[in-house]
Scaffold this active site. Sequence first.
Site, short mmCIF file in Angstrom:
data_model
loop_
_atom_site.label_atom_id
_atom_site.label_comp_id
_atom_site.label_asym_id
_atom_site.label_seq_id
_atom_site.Cartn_x
_atom_site.Cartn_y
_atom_site.Cartn_z
N GLY A 145 0.82 -1.20 0.00
CA GLY A 145 0.00 0.00 0.00
C GLY A 145 0.86 1.25 0.00
O GLY A 145 2.05 1.23 0.35
N CYS A 146 0.25 2.37 -0.37
CA CYS A 146 1.01 3.61 -0.48
C CYS A 146 1.48 4.11 0.88
O CYS A 146 2.65 4.45 1.06
CB CYS A 146 0.19 4.67 -1.21
SG CYS A 146 -1.46 4.95 -0.52
#
Length: 326
Positions: A145-146
């Site tokens: 995920g970012c």
Amino acid sequence: MHRVAVLGAAGFAGALCAALVERHPQLELTMVTARSDVGRRLDHIYPRHRVRRELEAYDADRVAERADAALVAYPHGAAAPVVEDLVRRGLKVVDLSADFRLSQELYERYYQPHEATQLLGEAVYGLTETHREQIAGASLVAAPGCYSTAAILALWPLREVARDVVVDAKSGVSGAGRGATETTHFVSVDENVSPYKVEGHRHRAELESELGDGLPVTFIPHLVPIDQGLLASCYVTPRSEIGADEVRDLFRDAYEDEPFVELADAPPGVRDVRETNFCRVHATVEPATGRVIAFGAIDNLWKGAAGQAVQDLNLMLGLDEREGLS
């Protein structure tokens, strides 16, 4: 040339995946699919990417006929059965959803019942800086995920010295995805900063998994009025007293030879890394408290999604991980 399909190419991350593959010197973009924009040209939805291909409906057999590898940019839950289809047909797959990032226990605690549990043991977490060798030998990689990418890279050199961690992370609105962004009114975001999911954002599970279950982590995300960019500000209470020079040495040892991690002399901003696959990090010690303060800045659509997925795919295909990204 390696033939690559991009599934879910109508979303922000998927569209960028298609653009990066299209201009990659060693990859051939052979197919782009979408779930609700079938028949539209991708460059009509995203003119700036200039990918002049028609979006097709997903069909596993057709993808397998036309591609050796796939980047899957579906939401969590929707990705798992598609990834299973493709892996079983012999394709190398990078999944941008959360479906293969975590153990079954963590995934089902933070998300929902898992629909392809038999593949969880095959999946490799796709943070290249910490799992490079495993990624190179994998058939299935789960792109991080970012928020997790920026926070883990800011904290990784400190994991052995940290007693507890607070992560204060801020992301642009594109991190919510195309659907959410199109329905969010401009005035609700402009000139505003909002924390959300303060009692447990899903990306916290990746921090727990990668940094160690025994390390207490408080993770608070915020939405800020920019389109792209993410900054993780991390406050670390060390187990014992540590100096700024020692902290800088830890980061230098960890990242000196990393092609996509930049060691900065001052705290970074998101504009420093916009439309690049770099994570820019800085760490120091606050003299008044002795806390270590570490920052990680990324472009959430590049190093936080599509750029990192291409970096993973490069390694899986035996290419230089920098190909098409620098």
